[in-house]
Design an enzyme around this catalytic site. Structure first.
Site, PDB file in Angstrom:
ATOM      1  N   ASP A   1       0.872  -1.180   0.000  1.00  0.00           N
ATOM      2  CA  ASP A   1       0.000   0.000   0.000  1.00  0.00           C
ATOM      3  C   ASP A   1       0.905   1.224   0.000  1.00  0.00           C
ATOM      4  O   ASP A   1       1.758   1.385   0.880  1.00  0.00           O
ATOM      5  CB  ASP A   1      -0.876  -0.021   1.260  1.00  0.00           C
ATOM      6  CG  ASP A   1      -1.934   1.064   1.247  1.00  0.00           C
ATOM      7  OD1 ASP A   1      -3.056   0.788   1.683  1.00  0.00           O
ATOM      8  OD2 ASP A   1      -1.634   2.203   0.833  1.00  0.00           O
TER       9      ASP A   1
ATOM     10  N   ASP B   1      -3.291   2.344  -5.556  1.00  0.00           N
ATOM     11  CA  ASP B   1      -2.059   2.272  -4.748  1.00  0.00           C
ATOM     12  C   ASP B   1      -1.939   1.003  -3.899  1.00  0.00           C
ATOM     13  O   ASP B   1      -1.127   0.944  -2.993  1.00  0.00           O
ATOM     14  CB  ASP B   1      -1.942   3.522  -3.864  1.00  0.00           C
ATOM     15  CG  ASP B   1      -2.683   3.410  -2.552  1.00  0.00           C
ATOM     16  OD1 ASP B   1      -3.757   2.763  -2.521  1.00  0.00           O
ATOM     17  OD2 ASP B   1      -2.188   3.957  -1.556  1.00  0.00           O
ATOM     18  N   GLU B   2      -2.737   0.004  -4.210  1.00  0.00           N
ATOM     19  CA  GLU B   2      -2.770  -1.181  -3.346  1.00  0.00           C
ATOM     20  C   GLU B   2      -2.782  -2.463  -4.167  1.00  0.00           C
ATOM     21  O   GLU B   2      -3.495  -2.545  -5.162  1.00  0.00           O
ATOM     22  CB  GLU B   2      -4.106  -1.175  -2.612  1.00  0.00           C
ATOM     23  CG  GLU B   2      -4.051  -0.976  -1.131  1.00  0.00           C
ATOM     24  CD  GLU B   2      -5.455  -1.089  -0.579  1.00  0.00           C
ATOM     25  OE1 GLU B   2      -5.718  -2.071   0.120  1.00  0.00           O
ATOM     26  OE2 GLU B   2      -6.290  -0.216  -0.890  1.00  0.00           O
TER      27      GLU B   2
HETATM   28  P1  TTP Z   1      -5.266   4.975   0.853  1.00  0.00           P
HETATM   29  O1  TTP Z   1      -4.219   3.985   0.584  1.00  0.00           O
HETATM   30  O2  TTP Z   1      -6.379   4.608   1.737  1.00  0.00           O
HETATM   31  O3  TTP Z   1      -4.626   6.232   1.546  1.00  0.00           O
HETATM   32  P2  TTP Z   1      -3.249   6.910   1.255  1.00  0.00           P
HETATM   33  O4  TTP Z   1      -2.412   6.126   0.343  1.00  0.00           O
HETATM   34  O5  TTP Z   1      -3.492   8.311   0.837  1.00  0.00           O
HETATM   35  O6  TTP Z   1      -2.619   6.952   2.707  1.00  0.00           O
HETATM   36  P3  TTP Z   1      -1.963   5.747   3.517  1.00  0.00           P
HETATM   37  O7  TTP Z   1      -0.553   6.143   3.746  1.00  0.00           O
HETATM   38  O8  TTP Z   1      -2.740   5.713   4.774  1.00  0.00           O
HETATM   39  O9  TTP Z   1      -2.114   4.519   2.702  1.00  0.00           O
HETATM   40  O10 TTP Z   1      -5.871   5.501  -0.502  1.00  0.00           O
HETATM   41  C1  TTP Z   1      -5.089   5.637  -1.669  1.00  0.00           C
HETATM   42  C2  TTP Z   1      -5.543   6.835  -2.444  1.00  0.00           C
HETATM   43  O11 TTP Z   1      -6.899   6.717  -2.779  1.00  0.00           O
HETATM   44  C3  TTP Z   1      -5.427   8.122  -1.662  1.00  0.00           C
HETATM   45  O12 TTP Z   1      -4.137   8.696  -1.791  1.00  0.00           O
HETATM   46  C4  TTP Z   1      -6.505   8.959  -2.279  1.00  0.00           C
HETATM   47  C5  TTP Z   1      -7.552   7.985  -2.726  1.00  0.00           C
HETATM   48  N1  TTP Z   1      -8.673   7.981  -1.751  1.00  0.00           N
HETATM   49  C6  TTP Z   1      -9.805   8.753  -2.009  1.00  0.00           C
HETATM   50  O13 TTP Z   1      -9.873   9.441  -3.044  1.00  0.00           O
HETATM   51  N2  TTP Z   1     -10.820   8.782  -1.102  1.00  0.00           N
HETATM   52  C7  TTP Z   1     -10.772   8.060   0.064  1.00  0.00           C
HETATM   53  O14 TTP Z   1     -11.709   8.100   0.880  1.00  0.00           O
HETATM   54  C8  TTP Z   1      -9.618   7.255   0.317  1.00  0.00           C
HETATM   55  C9  TTP Z   1      -9.509   6.458   1.574  1.00  0.00           C
HETATM   56  C10 TTP Z   1      -8.594   7.244  -0.622  1.00  0.00           C
HETATM   57 MG    MG Z   2      -2.163   4.049   0.549  1.00  0.00          MG
END
Ligand code: TTP
Ligand code: MG
Length: 526
Positions: A102, A193-194
């Site tokens: 992630d 991103d996952e």
């Molecule tokens: P995430 O992996 O949940 O969050 P992140 O990568 O920003 O932070 P983390 O370090 O905690 O992993 O989500 C990936 C991307 O998806 C995030 O950068 C933006 C998008 N996203 C949204 O647009 N809306 C949302 O509610 C979430 C959770 C994510």
């Molecule tokens: Mg993330």
């Protein structure tokens, strides 16, 4: 009632529990949001949703009061719930090595990479309506995904909000996934991103011994490849399945890694202390509901399953507990082998005609089979009993019902008849007994509390009686015909003769029944 009137009206906000925030920040921020938004449309909507949850919990609590009054039902449900959990536990497979990757604060990280001067400033990506994500500086202020932008600014007046630039994120994502596909070309891309990777074939085909060191070496290699191509950091979780590796990937964010040892104890220990919100599938609202009912950590779920078994529908109960135990699929194919056509249980033994032994064995098999039905949430239309006789020949009898076979009693009753009929045809005894259920259907809402303890002695007695009463031999049929004739043809004046004849035939029938019973019991008790 006073207990219900005192029911707490929780007004805390639905706040995402993101890495970079802690509980104190979460609570403080909830208070600030409440102050800031009082009277707004956002606030009113929020209160509306809260009221809904309060009402659901109130109903739950009322239902639970009923449950607590019925100790017998509570005990039965407790046993069933524990049985289900034990069954779920049996599905754990720790043979695989799964990675979950992630990216850290993905959208924000891409923006900061392209504007390095933002690095130490609070940054969010989104707009006034909604924040998509934020960097870890902004998270300290409570600025997280899914928060309305106008609140985010109030929480953090210096916040820099950048409009999303999806093309850039997609491009970065493409590079990341290409790198990951070198390790597992069947990788499961979960979002931009996952991704989930099953790394078992990679370890095997490269003859790498699985150890924490070798896993860490691969993690570092992956992360540095991604960094060199994208200048972005990732966090990786490693465990025996998808759910555990996903949770683990959050453990040391940002730019971190976490390995969950692949064995039952380590996996349950890893899950035990987690807040229930960490279980994928439990959102803010569910978390709130469960919290009101006294469930805060995964360990609470495991210690008090009866109430949830009673309140939730069975599918949801199963999903919840499967996740709570950290059990999930570890392959890219869905692990549900739901296409099963039948369930069967069998036992082999020395050649026997001992009715008590066979009844008990039959009962054991039915117990196991019923567990299958219960756990898999299925009902059956057809039941079959199959035996292997002294000459190793198979004999099988089936019955298909219009109504479904759903409870343990259903299986027992139907199966017992079939077994009885087979035994009549196998006077030398049998050496294998199999009970099978087929023509399966998924059940949406199973009645709970259906596992009643069946007294095997009573069962044998009643079933034997039921079977014998139903079994009318040819001889008996003739006698009964005879009886009818005597009754209908005799005239009034021959009353005494008629009485005598009727009595004689009736006696014969009783005699016949007695010898038949004795014969059967004798055979069974041999
Ligand atoms: P995430 O992996 O949940 O969050 P992140 O990568 O920003 O932070 P983390 O370090 O905690 O992993 O989500 C990936 C991307 O998806 C995030 O950068 C933006 C998008 N996203 C949204 O647009 N809306 C949302 O509610 C979430 C959770 C994510
Ligand atoms: Mg993330």
């Amino acid at each position: 009632m006073s207990q219900l009137n005192e029911f707490p009206k929780n007004t805390s906000h639905f706040m995402k529990d993101k890495p970079g925030m802690n509980q104190t920040t979460r609570e403080e921020i909830n208070k600030i949001i409440e102050e800031l938004t009082k009277g707004s449309v956002y606030y009113n909507k929020h209160i509306e949703e809260k009221t809904k949850i309060d009402n659901i919990v109130r109903q739950y609590k009322l239902k639970l009061q009923d449950l607590y009054k019925d100790i017998e039902l509570f005990t039965r449900l407790k046993n069933e719930a524990e049985l289900r959990i034990d069954h779920i536990r049996k599905n754990r497979n720790t043979s695989q090595i799964c990675f979950h990757l992630d990216m850290d604060m993905f959208f924000a990280a891409v923006e900061i990479r392209d504007n390095p001067h933002l690095e130490h400033l609070p940054v969010a990506v989104g707009d006034k309506r909604m924040i998509a994500t934020s960097n870890y500086v902004a998270r300290k202020f409570g600025v997280v995904s899914a928060l309305p932008g106008f609140i985010a600014i109030k929480l953090c007046p210096d916040l820099i909000i950048i409009k999303p630039n999806m093309e850039k994120y997609q491009e970065a994502s493409g590079k990341i996934m290409r790198i990951l596909s070198e390790y597992d070309n069947r990788l499961e891309v979960r979002s931009l991103d996952e991704a989930n990777l099953n790394m078992t074939p990679y370890f095997e085909s490269n003859s790498i011994n699985v150890s924490n060191d070798s896993i860490m070496a691969i993690i570092n290699e992956m992360k540095s490849k991604i960094y060199s191509k994208t200048k972005l950091t990732a966090s990786i979780g490693v465990a025996s399945n998808k759910i555990l590796s996903k949770i683990a990937s959050d453990k040391n964010k940002p730019n971190g890694a976490f390995i969950v040892e692949r064995n039952e104890d380590a996996e349950e220990l890893f899950m035990k202390d987690l807040k229930i919100r960490k279980i994928p599938g439990i959102g803010d609202k569910s978390e709130m509901k469960y919290q009101f009912l006294g469930y805060n950590k995964v360990s609470d779920l495991l210690e008090k399953p009866t109430e949830l078994y009673y309140l939730l529908n069975i599918q949801n109960f199963d999903i919840l507990y499967k996740s709570a135990l950290g059990i999930s699929s570890n392959s890219h194919n869905d692990d549900r082998s739901d296409n099963k056509k039948s369930y069967s249980r069998s036992k082999t033994f020395n050649l026997t005609y001992d009715f008590n032994y066979l009844s008990e064995t039959f009962h054991e098999l039915v117990d196991e089979l019923f567990e299958d039905l219960l756990i898999e949430n299925i009902i059956a239309k057809t039941i079959s009993v199959e035996v292997l006789d002294a000459n190793l020949e198979v004999m099988s009898l089936s019955k298909t019902k219009d109504s479904s076979i759903e409870t343990k009693e259903d299986i027992l009753k139907e199966g017992f008849h079939l077994m009885h009929n087979i035994l009549k045809a196998k006077p030398d005894g049998i050496r294998l007994l199999r009970v099978k259920l087929s023509k399966l259907e998924m059940l949406k809402n199973r009645k709970r509390g259906v596992v009643k303890e069946v007294n095997i002695k009573n069962l044998i007695k009643t079933m034997s009686e039921v079977i014998k009463i139903k079994e009318v031999s040819k001889e008996e049929k003739n006698l009964r015909k005879n009886l009818k004739n005597i009754k209908s043809t005799s005239k009034n004046k021959e009353k005494n003769i008629k009485k005598g004849k009727v009595k004689a035939v009736k006696d014969k029938i009783v005699q016949l029944k007695l010898t038949d019973n004795q014969f059967l019991y004798k055979r069974y008790n041999n």
